[in-house]
Write a protein that holds these residues in place. Structure first.
Motif, PDB file in Angstrom:
ATOM      1  N   THR A 174       0.833  -1.206   0.000  1.00 40.38           N
ATOM      2  CA  THR A 174       0.000   0.000   0.000  1.00 40.38           C
ATOM      3  C   THR A 174       0.865   1.252   0.000  1.00 40.38           C
ATOM      4  N   HIS A 199      -3.224   6.888  -4.672  1.00 38.47           N
ATOM      5  CA  HIS A 199      -3.340   5.772  -3.746  1.00 38.47           C
ATOM      6  C   HIS A 199      -3.205   4.465  -4.528  1.00 38.47           C
ATOM      7  N   TYR A 200      -2.440   3.540  -3.968  1.00 34.45           N
ATOM      8  CA  TYR A 200      -2.233   2.253  -4.644  1.00 34.45           C
ATOM      9  C   TYR A 200      -2.128   1.145  -3.610  1.00 34.45           C
ATOM     10  N   SER A 201      -2.690  -0.012  -3.927  1.00 42.94           N
ATOM     11  CA  SER A 201      -2.530  -1.178  -3.066  1.00 42.94           C
ATOM     12  C   SER A 201      -2.778  -2.452  -3.869  1.00 42.94           C
ATOM     13  N   LYS A 202      -2.025  -3.492  -3.522  1.00 39.30           N
ATOM     14  CA  LYS A 202      -2.284  -4.809  -4.108  1.00 39.30           C
ATOM     15  C   LYS A 202      -3.388  -5.546  -3.340  1.00 39.30           C
ATOM     16  N   ARG A 231      -5.907  -5.551  -7.136  1.00 38.89           N
ATOM     17  CA  ARG A 231      -5.097  -4.330  -7.251  1.00 38.89           C
ATOM     18  C   ARG A 231      -6.010  -3.105  -7.360  1.00 38.89           C
ATOM     19  N   TYR A 232      -5.565  -2.023  -6.706  1.00 36.95           N
ATOM     20  CA  TYR A 232      -6.358  -0.789  -6.704  1.00 36.95           C
ATOM     21  C   TYR A 232      -5.438   0.401  -6.947  1.00 36.95           C
ATOM     22  N   LEU A 233      -5.834   1.276  -7.868  1.00 36.10           N
ATOM     23  CA  LEU A 233      -5.084   2.500  -8.162  1.00 36.10           C
ATOM     24  C   LEU A 233      -6.060   3.654  -8.289  1.00 36.10           C
TER      25      LEU A 233
END
Length: 713
Positions: A174, A199-202, A231-233
């Motif tokens: 994250t 914001h980024y997270s696997k 995954r989120y971006l």
């Protein structure tokens, strides 16, 4: 001159003490010899209004918060349930009502204007000064059709140049970075405010006890496995420019913002449906302008207006004929992952036009009249880039809301009253033709307009300095939103036959604060509420498809209480605890076919009905470095178990239920150079409990987050 210096020095110390406190005190008091200077915070002024409202100061917490939902979820009567990790969908409830019954605003304008991808979870925390939480009845000036309450996010309005940057990283890959600044032209007075957020997270946290096939694929076994497709971006940028304190305008600003949200979809509405290739990509562009002027045309006439145009597009990609399992393996199939259909790249384009105008006339001392108008027009253009057989649509959902309010302040401010009436006009034009019977198209006209009327009042009376009471009532109407009526193109079916929710809401409350001297302040509030809702809108799940659809429950009654007590000592020690309970039951005695309803008097499913929060924090000053502070905090949340489906369905031993939750979080914040440099460390789910939420979806286990913030100003 000496007296003025003392006053200035006193106010400066009050401001520094407030900034140093992790949670703003209700009153900041400084004693110099025999002189006492006392000032109420904006949050306290809101609590003293005629409506049931809580206010959460965010500016002093910005250096440690990961997201806005953290601060809101600790408030009495509020519960946020997330479907997973960073960027997951969530459900927020206020006083027993949740979902789209709650409306969200950013400086008074609907938050959805920033695009469907922008939510409480990914708004830049550094941008926000406070959050106003209206429970039940909300002022007519919002021009909204909220039923259960509203969240109004107030951004910072500093009158100086500054630069605010933060970067954080944490478990599950994250990363979060936020930038916010303000520049003011020395000669022109032009104000420019840039904002950037990423914001980024696997979200590759461990899923415990999930079913997978054994080695020879002859049976299913349970294992602990990481999420592999979540995954989120999120990217957001905004540039705002304008002027303030001019003869012709108190403020005039124009802004442009753009957002991008790319999200892998790991599960359906329940975690038994595992996706391995499905994704949803959202792009939004917003152009807006706002204007405000006190003494507009006449001295006692204030005017404010804003206009916004949003271009919002999302694509859900579902082009793989596979059935996935939690270990990442799959079997080939004859249909796509989400639904029993062919390959799909369903594209939604939802242009949104918002316009809001507010005219406030101060008739006489303590008396004012407010007229408000709000337009919300949302288009829904659907096509499919992979399915040539899909017939494109061009739907429109438009709302016109007019509100008129009369406000009183009597008995030297001890008594405040507000009376209001609202008119709601709802227009729906539908061109959806896919699966007409399933989406309700057989039951409605494809082009229709409906009109509804709401009204209410609110009152607050200060009995003594530490004891005030308030009461409010509203006959409210909540029009369905585009997502409920028109679906989301992936996991949510449309239902164009949805009826508006109609409710009679009653709120009673008592609140107050004691300044015990020596920096000791105790504050409390307690509220009771009753909601009698007709055509209650609730999401239901198809277990065979993993799909959701909103529908009406004929009648639901909700009653409950919540309360909170807070203690603060000199901006050092802060203790708080709150508890909430509500009883929400289906009051539909007979089905449409005239048969007795098996769910009559059942609690509505998939929603917590009893929960508590507690937090303790202590701030040390002058630690290692001069002009520094060290804050240690621990918070706890308890949530009573609840059924996932109706109580009447199935036997007690086999019914799915979300178990009782016990969650501990701990944090440490160190700030020095007067708050210019900040570093925080947080551990969520401290004891690594197995936590569930919406429809038994697992939440992350123990996680760590480290954040650095630089503030120059």
């Amino acid at each position: 001159m000496k007296g003025k210096s003392i006053i200035v020095f006193a106010w400066a110390l009050i401001g520094l003490g407030t900034a140093a406190s992790a949670q703003s005190k209700l009153q900041d008091t400084l004693q110099l010899d025999n002189a006492t200077v006392t000032a109420k915070t904006r949050e306290q002024h809101l609590r003293e209004g005629a409506y049931a409202v809580s206010a959460v100061g965010i500016r002093s917490q910005a250096a440690s918060l990961q997201s806005l939902t953290q601060a809101i979820d600790r408030t009495a009567g509020i519960r946020i349930r997330e479907d997973g990790g960073v960027g997951s969908d969530y459900d927020l409830s206020i006083g027993g009502l949740s979902g789209n019954s709650i409306r969200y605003f950013l400086d008074g304008m609907p938050l959805e204007a920033k695009g469907t991808g922008m939510t409480l979870a990914n708004l830049p925390v550094n941008l926000i000064e406070r959050v106003e939480i209206y429970k039940g009845v909300i002022p007519a000036s919002f021009g909204s059709d909220a039923l259960g309450g509203a969240i109004n996010i107030i951004t910072g309005r500093r009158d100086r140049r500054f630069l605010d940057f933060s970067y954080g990283l944490g478990s599950f890959h994250t990363h979060k970075a936020d930038f916010n600044a303000q520049a003011i032209g020395r000669k022109t007075g032009l104000i420019i405010r840039p904002t950037i957020s990423a914001h980024y997270s696997k979200n590759n946290y461990i899923m415990r006890g999930v079913k997978v096939r054994n080695e020879d694929h002859t049976a299913f076994v349970t294992r602990d496995l990481p999420r592999f497709h979540d995954r989120y971006l999120s990217l957001f940028g905004q540039l705002e420019a304008g002027v303030a304190d001019r003869k012709w305008a108190d403020e005039f600003f124009v802004s442009a913002s753009a957002s991008k949200v790319d999200k892998d979809l790991q599960t359906g509405a329940t975690q038994s449906w595992v996706y391995g290739m499905v994704e949803r990509n959202t792009r939004s562009l917003n152009l807006s302008a706002r204007y405000a002027k006190k003494g507009f045309i006449a001295d006692r006439l204030d005017f404010a207006a804003s206009v916004s145009q949003t271009f919002d597009r999302s694509v859900t990609v579902d082009t793989t004929y596979r059935r996935y399992y939690w270990d990442g393996t799959y079997i080939e199939g004859s249909h796509s992952e989400i639904r029993d259909r062919g390959k799909s790249m369903r594209r939604f384009r939802r242009p949104m036009t918002l316009a809001r105008a507010n005219l406030d006339w101060r008739i006489a001392e303590g008396h004012s009249l407010t007229l408000n108008y709000m337009l919300n027009r949302t288009g829904n253009r659907q096509d499919d880039l992979a399915d040539a057989t899909y017939v494109p649509t061009n739907d429109v959902l438009a709302k016109h809301i007019v509100g008129l309010a009369y406000n009183q302040s009597l008995l030297d401010g001890k008594l405040s009253n507000a009376f209001f009436v609202k008119d709601y006009v709802n227009h729906l034009h539908v061109e959806l033709y896919e699966n007409a019977s399933r989406i309700g198209l057989d039951d409605v006209e494809t082009d229709n307009t409906r009109n509804y009327v709401g009204y209410g009042l609110g009152s607050r009376y200060a009995i003594l300095e530490p004891i005030s009471v308030k009461a409010s009532y509203e006959h409210s109407v909540r029009l369905p939103v585009a997502r409920e009526v028109l679906g989301n193109g992936s996991t949510l079916y449309p239902n164009v036959a949805l009826k508006p929710e109609v409710s009679d809401n009653v709120n009673l409350g008592v609140f107050g604060a004691w300044d015990l001297g020596g920096g000791h302040v105790i504050a409390y509030e307690a509220n009771g509420f009753l909601r009698l809702v007709d055509n209650y809108i609730q999401a239901t799940i198809s277990e065979t498809e993993g799909m959701m659809q909103y529908g009406n429950v004929a009648a639901v009654h909700i009653k409950g209480v919540d309360g909170e007590i807070r203690y603060d000592w000199a901006g050092r020690l802060h203790l708080a605890a709150n508890a909430s309970y509500d009883d929400c039951r289906d009051m539909r005695e007979f089905t449409q076919a005239g048969q007795p309803s098996v769910t009559y008097r059942n609690r509505t499913p998939n929603r917590p009905w009893a929960f508590t929060n507690a937090e303790a924090a202590y701030t040390f000053h002058q630690v290692v470095l001069p002009d520094s502070r060290l804050r240690l905090a621990l918070d706890y949340q308890w949530v009573h178990w609840f059924y996932v489906t109706w109580e009447a369905y199935g036997s007690a031993s086999s019914k799915s239920k979300v178990p009782t939750q016990h969650v501990f979080n701990a944090s440490l914040l160190y700030a020095w150079h007067g708050g210019r440099y900040n570093i925080s460390f947080e551990c969520t789910n401290l004891f690594d409990q197995l936590l569930y939420d919406n429809y038994m979806l697992q939440k992350p286990g123990r996680a760590f987050f480290l954040k650095f913030r630089l503030f120059l100003g």
